[in-house]
Design an enzyme around this catalytic site. Structure first.
Site, PDB file in Angstrom:
ATOM      1  N   CYS A  79       0.683  -1.191  -0.020  1.00 55.94           N
ATOM      2  CA  CYS A  79       0.061  -0.168   0.046  1.00 55.94           C
ATOM      3  C   CYS A  79       0.821   1.224  -0.224  1.00 55.94           C
ATOM      4  CB  CYS A  79      -0.932  -0.225   1.223  1.00 55.94           C
ATOM      5  SG  CYS A  79      -2.482   0.940   0.882  1.00 55.94           S
ATOM      6  N   HIS A 167      -3.690  -5.253   0.343  1.00 54.43           N
ATOM      7  CA  HIS A 167      -3.374  -5.769   1.645  1.00 54.43           C
ATOM      8  C   HIS A 167      -3.147  -7.175   1.671  1.00 54.43           C
ATOM      9  CE1 HIS A 167      -2.854  -1.847   3.715  1.00 54.43           C
ATOM     10  NE2 HIS A 167      -3.748  -1.362   3.011  1.00 54.43           N
ATOM     11  N   GLU A 169      -2.008  -9.012   3.879  1.00 49.50           N
ATOM     12  CA  GLU A 169      -2.020  -9.516   5.390  1.00 49.50           C
ATOM     13  C   GLU A 169      -3.455  -9.720   5.797  1.00 49.50           C
ATOM     14  OE1 GLU A 169      -1.315  -6.710   4.192  1.00 49.50           O
ATOM     15  OE2 GLU A 169      -1.762  -4.884   5.509  1.00 49.50           O
ATOM     16  N   SER A 226       1.817 -15.290  32.300  1.00 52.98           N
ATOM     17  CA  SER A 226       2.940 -15.673  33.417  1.00 52.98           C
ATOM     18  C   SER A 226       3.294 -16.959  33.466  1.00 52.98           C
ATOM     19  CB  SER A 226       2.543 -14.910  34.624  1.00 52.98           C
ATOM     20  OG  SER A 226       1.229 -15.310  35.133  1.00 52.98           O
TER      21      SER A 226
END
Ligand code: XMP
Length: 507
Positions: A79, A167, A169, A226
């Site tokens: 783009c 695009h 993606e 975590s």
């Protein structure tokens, strides 16, 4: 040596998505601000220029010097990236008469072009820009067009440089992943060996080198990040890692006991700290949501600090920071790393060095790594849960009794979702205790008790969300169960607000 693709970010909303797609191709990539091409680059195998909210014709359009990149590395402009390459090579870009947004059909002109191997002719691509390349300089070979955009894809002869106006993606670009795969694998020569197993192997080796015989402390929250960070560190340094899991009194029903038991099963060295009373006393009389967050955050730091002081020789604080936390703070104008919301301020206060073994991973990759490490689906597939826990789901003042009511009501909701196969179909679910009472009738008696709201949403990243269309029958059963079994609740409502304009949490 590990291979790396560099994505130079010109500020597009899709930049993260480019990175995630390339990682899906088992290729490691990093996002860097558009003007910060890394100096240390012996492992770089290709470069991508992202889209941008700017037009290349804007006076303040972002500019970079491509002399160290073009011709040296395979290069793909997407783009704005494609328009920038065209314009700075002597072509022209103009705002189109027919602005092409959304879906378009791409027609390829050159079957031999390596970027388009396996891409179907007329496949749908996603356009999102008001500008188009109106003329290209000599040496630009037009390889694809759509009905409105002639130069939808080009190749620069004599170098490994391509530009695409669409695009690849985004999900709506049907063969977008094929285009990216061609670039990354065929053109850049990625071996496609960035996998959870390879990540674990290299990270464990790197952590051993970095930490040596040093002692490390980590705060566990029961959440995915975590937990995965802890298991990874445990694999690297074994008992030199001590984990602290604080019961702030704002966890879910039986969560402290259950999660502590799973941690023990995984062989982690965990200190469980019951600090409920400390938090409840600090929260007494506090009703403002932001104030509550501050009190809970500070309480956590105080307890964690107190417990960590009892350990000897600790040199490092480990955190489960993940890539979106890192890049969110990598603004394209500078580089400020956000401190982690739950333990911000701790490293300085405790004079510790930081180790963040997941800082390169997206959330879905953390889950894949967790599965590869053998962590149970029960822990890996958990819904997100806010750091301040039930504290932000009890509107108004928090008391031990309100926590009891909310924990029980929430337990029946979450258990119901699990028992009915709905848990994995919603992104996040929880229960909120409202600060009002309402009239009801039980047997012959009038009641005047609490109202709880059920909340379930579908989302991909928590930034936007829609309310989940849970079956009425299921909602009816959960409502009955809560009202019959939870002392203090006589009414259940379901939240049907989306984000925006609402938020997921009520506070
Ligand atoms: P909102 O309510 O902003 O929530 O739509 C978006 C996501 O963030 C979580 N959330 C928090 N997480 N500390 C956290 O660690 C917080 O203070 C906090 N507030 C909201 C929320 O649960 C949802 O997943």
């Amino acid at each position: 040596m590990q291979q790396r693709i560099i994505i130079l970010d010109f500020g597009s909303q899709y930049t993260q998505l480019i990175a995630r797609r390339i990682r899906e191709l088992n290729t490691y990539c990093e996002i860097h601000p558009y003007n910060k091409f890394p100096k240390d680059r012996q492992d770089v195998i290709g470069v991508i220029l992202s889209g941008s909210p700017y037009s290349v014709n804007d006076p303040e359009a972002l500019q970079i010097d491509l002399s160290e990149i073009r011709g040296t590395y395979p290069l793909l402009g997407i783009c704005y990236g494609a328009q920038y390459l065209a314009k700075t090579s002597g072509g022209s870009v103009a705002s189109s008469n027919t602005r092409e947004y959304g879906r378009a059909q791409l027609v390829w002109h050159d079957d031999a072009d390596p970027l388009m191997h396996g891409v179907r002719d007329n496949s749908t691509v996603w356009m999102s820009h008001g500008d188009s390349i109106t003329s290209t300089p000599a040496g630009f070979a037009n390889v694809g067009s759509t009905a409105d955009v002639k130069n939808a894809a080009y190749r620069i002869e004599g170098e490994l440089t391509w530009g695409v106006q669409f695009h690849p993606e985004v999900f709506h670009s049907e063969d977008g992943l094929v285009v990216l795969g061609n670039f990354v694998k065929e053109i850049c020569g990625s071996h496609g060996d960035w996998t959870p197993a390879s990540f674990i192997e290299s990270t464990v080796a790197q952590l051993r080198g970095q930490l040596g015989d040093d002692k490390v402390v980590l705060a566990l929250s029961g959440g995915v990040d975590s937990t995965v960070a802890a298991v990874l560190l445990n694999r690297a340094i074994g008992s030199n890692l001590t984990c602290i899991f604080v019961d702030n009194g704002l966890l879910r029903y039986h969560e402290f006991e259950d999660v502590l038991a799973s941690y023990a099963d995984m062989g982690l060295n965990v200190i469980g700290v019951d600090a409920k009373d400390h938090f409840y006393s600090q929260l007494a009389g506090v009703t403002d949501p932001e104030q509550k967050r501050k009190v809970i955050g500070r309480g956590f730091i105080d307890i964690f600090d107190r417990e960590a002081q009892k350990l000897t020789d600790i040199k490092w604080l480990a955190q489960g920071t993940i890539y979106p936390d890192v890049i969110e703070s990598l603004s394209i104008t500078g580089m400020v790393i956000k401190s982690h919301h739950n333990v911000g301020g701790l490293p300085e206060k405790m004079n510790l060095k930081l180790v963040e073994p997941l800082r390169l991973l997206f959330k879905d990759e953390v889950r894949r790594v967790g599965r590869e490490l053998g962590i149970s689906q029960n822990l890996i597939g958990r819904h997100p849960f806010p750091g301040p826990g039930l504290g932000v789901r009890i509107l108004g003042e928090v008391t031990a009794e309100k926590v009891r009511i909310l924990q029980e009501a929430d337990h029946y909701f979450i258990k119901g979702l699990r028992d009915n196969g709905l848990y994995d179909q919603v992104w996040q679910a929880g229960t909120i205790l409202l600060p009002i009472r309402s009239v009801g009738v039980m047997g012959d008696e009038r009641t005047y008790e609490n109202v709880v709201a059920l909340r379930a949403v579908n989302s991909t990243d928590g930034m936007t969300a829609t309310w989940s269309h849970l079956p009425y029958e299921f909602l009816g059963n959960v409502s009955n169960e809560i009202i019959n079994k939870v002392r203090g609740v006589n009414r259940v409502v379901y939240d049907i607000s989306s984000k925006p304009p609402s938020t997921i949490e009520w506070e």
